[in-house]
Design an enzyme around this catalytic site. Structure first.
Site, mmCIF file in Angstrom:
data_model
loop_
_atom_site.group_PDB
_atom_site.id
_atom_site.type_symbol
_atom_site.label_atom_id
_atom_site.label_comp_id
_atom_site.label_asym_id
_atom_site.label_seq_id
_atom_site.Cartn_x
_atom_site.Cartn_y
_atom_site.Cartn_z
ATOM 1 N N LEU A 187 -14.208 10.437 -89.001
ATOM 2 C CA LEU A 187 -15.332 9.535 -88.752
ATOM 3 C C LEU A 187 -16.466 9.731 -89.740
ATOM 4 C CD1 LEU A 187 -15.511 9.752 -84.841
ATOM 5 C CD2 LEU A 187 -14.488 7.936 -86.224
ATOM 6 N N GLY A 188 -16.625 10.942 -90.234
ATOM 7 C CA GLY A 188 -17.708 11.216 -91.162
ATOM 8 C C GLY A 188 -17.538 12.579 -91.795
ATOM 9 N N LYS A 189 -18.190 12.765 -92.948
ATOM 10 C CA LYS A 189 -18.072 14.048 -93.637
ATOM 11 C C LYS A 189 -19.331 14.340 -94.415
ATOM 12 C CE LYS A 189 -15.009 16.740 -96.625
ATOM 13 N NZ LYS A 189 -13.754 16.751 -97.431
ATOM 14 N N THR A 217 -16.643 15.131 -89.001
ATOM 15 C CA THR A 217 -16.519 14.613 -87.646
ATOM 16 C C THR A 217 -15.202 13.864 -87.543
ATOM 17 O OG1 THR A 217 -18.921 14.347 -87.523
ATOM 18 C CG2 THR A 217 -17.605 13.221 -85.858
ATOM 19 N N LYS A 254 -16.725 17.624 -83.721
ATOM 20 C CA LYS A 254 -17.630 17.932 -84.839
ATOM 21 C C LYS A 254 -17.319 19.346 -85.298
ATOM 22 C CE LYS A 254 -21.870 16.503 -84.653
ATOM 23 N NZ LYS A 254 -23.287 16.259 -84.257
ATOM 24 N N ASP A 261 -34.160 13.282 -84.341
ATOM 25 C CA ASP A 261 -33.537 12.476 -85.400
ATOM 26 C C ASP A 261 -33.164 11.091 -84.865
ATOM 27 O OD1 ASP A 261 -32.730 12.011 -87.978
ATOM 28 O OD2 ASP A 261 -30.744 12.931 -87.744
#
Length: 470
Positions: free
Chosen positions: A16-18, A24, A39, A139
């Protein structure tokens, strides 16, 4: 990647993300067959202990939270594989697209959409900030807000994700300062390592400004650290603009302080721009200063009246009577009595002159000031640089009633006195229209209207038949 299984339980579906040292993943829990988010934090050459501290704090925070709009903690793993070592946090998967993705795909948000989003996120923040100790996300930004199941006129189900920057207010007293957040959405105090619940409100306000303008806050001009966006949103109601400006005030002292207060004012906005300004009565010397930050009423000195001039008559009469002593024989008892009386008169006259002097000083120079800002209400006197309060200042949020009272003298029905009373908790702050301050009925009416408009509180009108407070 898709065939990899972590902890003999979580089958990886896709990435999903890096980021550097992190990634993730979307995985399937082979025990429950449900999708989960994993995560990972890796112990590499760029690893810092502060990263692990935040990672563990996120896990502990999610474990303690239970809200339908926040991902739920499921598991915490240690990764010990030949090619990677580190830690993994497993949480529930929330299906949906981020606000960032929606905007990039061309979706627009109406004013009602923005308000619906704001209400949903403020309810989430209220839950977080009411924890003991309060949980501060730190955030809030478009990429950390998910929308799912949009239907009809509803904006969809709103979720707040990514608690990797979270802090509770007990943790902020540690020995290190951590600057966490995203530039453009970070409140100014966060650059100094300080975070409070109002810091999340700033992030939410900046996020909503992005929705109504289509521009990140960093792409908008600033003046005195304030985001300048009002000229780009002519389609948005002025009350919502005022609210967004309030949410993103650079100064903590001027910004909305709680999610609950923000939600209340979003539902019941101040009507400064929509309601015509009340007209000050002709000949009135009262000063009224009013803006989005505060309202201050300054009642000028009363001035010299015929009544005050009449107070000077008694010393003059005493002096005239004392001058007749020369015609009385010095050895008579009448003369001795007169001397005693003269001495007493001089003493009394001196005290009287001092009292009259103070009265004249107040009449010529004393100002009365009622001030309400976003934190408190205060009422006091100002005299030649000296200040003192007539009532103890009270928190602004304690203001519960605004009363316009008419008092009729029982013996003379034509004799009336007027006052406007601002009640904050058990405290009452009074502006009188009577012989003390000389304010007219029209001035009291005008001040009551101005206070009503600024506070967003209706005027309660009452009448009484006896004067016992004047």
């Amino acid at each position: 990647m898709t065939s990899k299984i972590l902890a003999e339980r979580y089958q990886v579906q896709r990435q999903l993300g890096k980021q550097t040292g992190r990634q993730t993943l979307l995985a399937r829990d082979l025990q429950t067959q449900k999708l989960v988010v994993i995560k990972q934090l890796f112990l590499g050459s760029d690893f810092e202990w502060q990263d692990l501290k935040l990672f563990e704090r996120e896990a502990e925070t999610l474990k303690a939270l239970d809200h339908p709009a926040i991902p739920r903690y499921l598991d915490y793993l240690e990764i010990d594989e030949p090619d990677s070592k580190g830690f993994a946090l497993v949480q529930t998967y929330v299906e949906g697209k981020t606000l960032e993705e929606h905007l990039r795909s061309g979706r627009t948000f109406s004013e009602s959409d923005v308000k619906e989003l704001a209400k949903a996120l403020l309810e989430i923040l209220s839950y977080l900030h009411e924890q003991n100790p309060p949980v501060i996300h730190r955030d809030i930004k478009p990429s950390n807000i998910l929308l799912h199941s949009r239907s009809g006129h509803s904006v969809g189900q709103v979720y707040l994700v990514d608690f990797g920057s979270v802090q509770n207010q007990a943790a902020k007293f540690g020995g290190t300062i951590t600057v966490v957040g995203t530039y453009g959405y970070m409140a100014p105090e966060q650059f100094g390592g300080r975070s409070v619940p109002a810091s999340d409100l700033y992030g939410l306000g900046a996020t909503l400004i992005y929705l109504v303008t289509g521009l990140h806050p960093t792409e908008l001009p600033q003046q005195d650290l304030r985001i300048q966006f009002a000229d780009r949103v002519t389609h948005i109601n002025s009350n919502l603009i005022d609210w967004l400006q309030w949410m993103t005030e650079p100064s903590l002292n001027k910004r909305l302080s709680s999610a609950g207060e923000s939600l209340r004012l979003l539902k019941n906005p101040r009507q400064i721009d929509k309601i015509p300004r009340a007209v000050q009565p002709p000949g009135s010397d009262i000063k009224l200063i009013k803006n989005s930050d505060f309202i201050e009423i300054v009642i000028p000195p009363q001035g010299i009246s015929l009544g005050l001039i009449a107070l000077l008559a008694p010393p003059t009469l005493y002096a005239r009577n004392i001058s007749t002593l020369a015609s009385i024989p010095m050895n008579s008892w009448i003369y001795k009595l007169a001397i005693t009386v003269k001495f007493l008169i001089i003493k009394i006259s001196g005290t009287y002159v001092c009292v009259v002097g103070v009265v004249f000083l107040f009449a010529l120079f004393r100002e009365l000031r009622l001030r309400i800002d976003r934190q408190k209400i205060s009422y006091g006197s100002h005299l030649l640089g000296l200040r003192w309060n007539h009532s103890k200042p009270a928190p602004r949020q304690d203001i519960c009633q605004l009363e316009f009272r008419t008092t009729v003298k029982s013996q003379d029905r034509s004799s009336k006195a007027f006052e406007v009373i601002v009640q904050a908790g058990d405290q009452k702050y009074r502006l009188h229209g009577n012989r003390l301050h000389g304010l007219s009925e029209s001035e009291i009416e005008w001040l009551a209207t101005e206070l009503s408009q600024w506070l967003g509180v209706k005027i309660k009108r009452t009448s009484t038949d006896k004067i016992d407070e004047w």
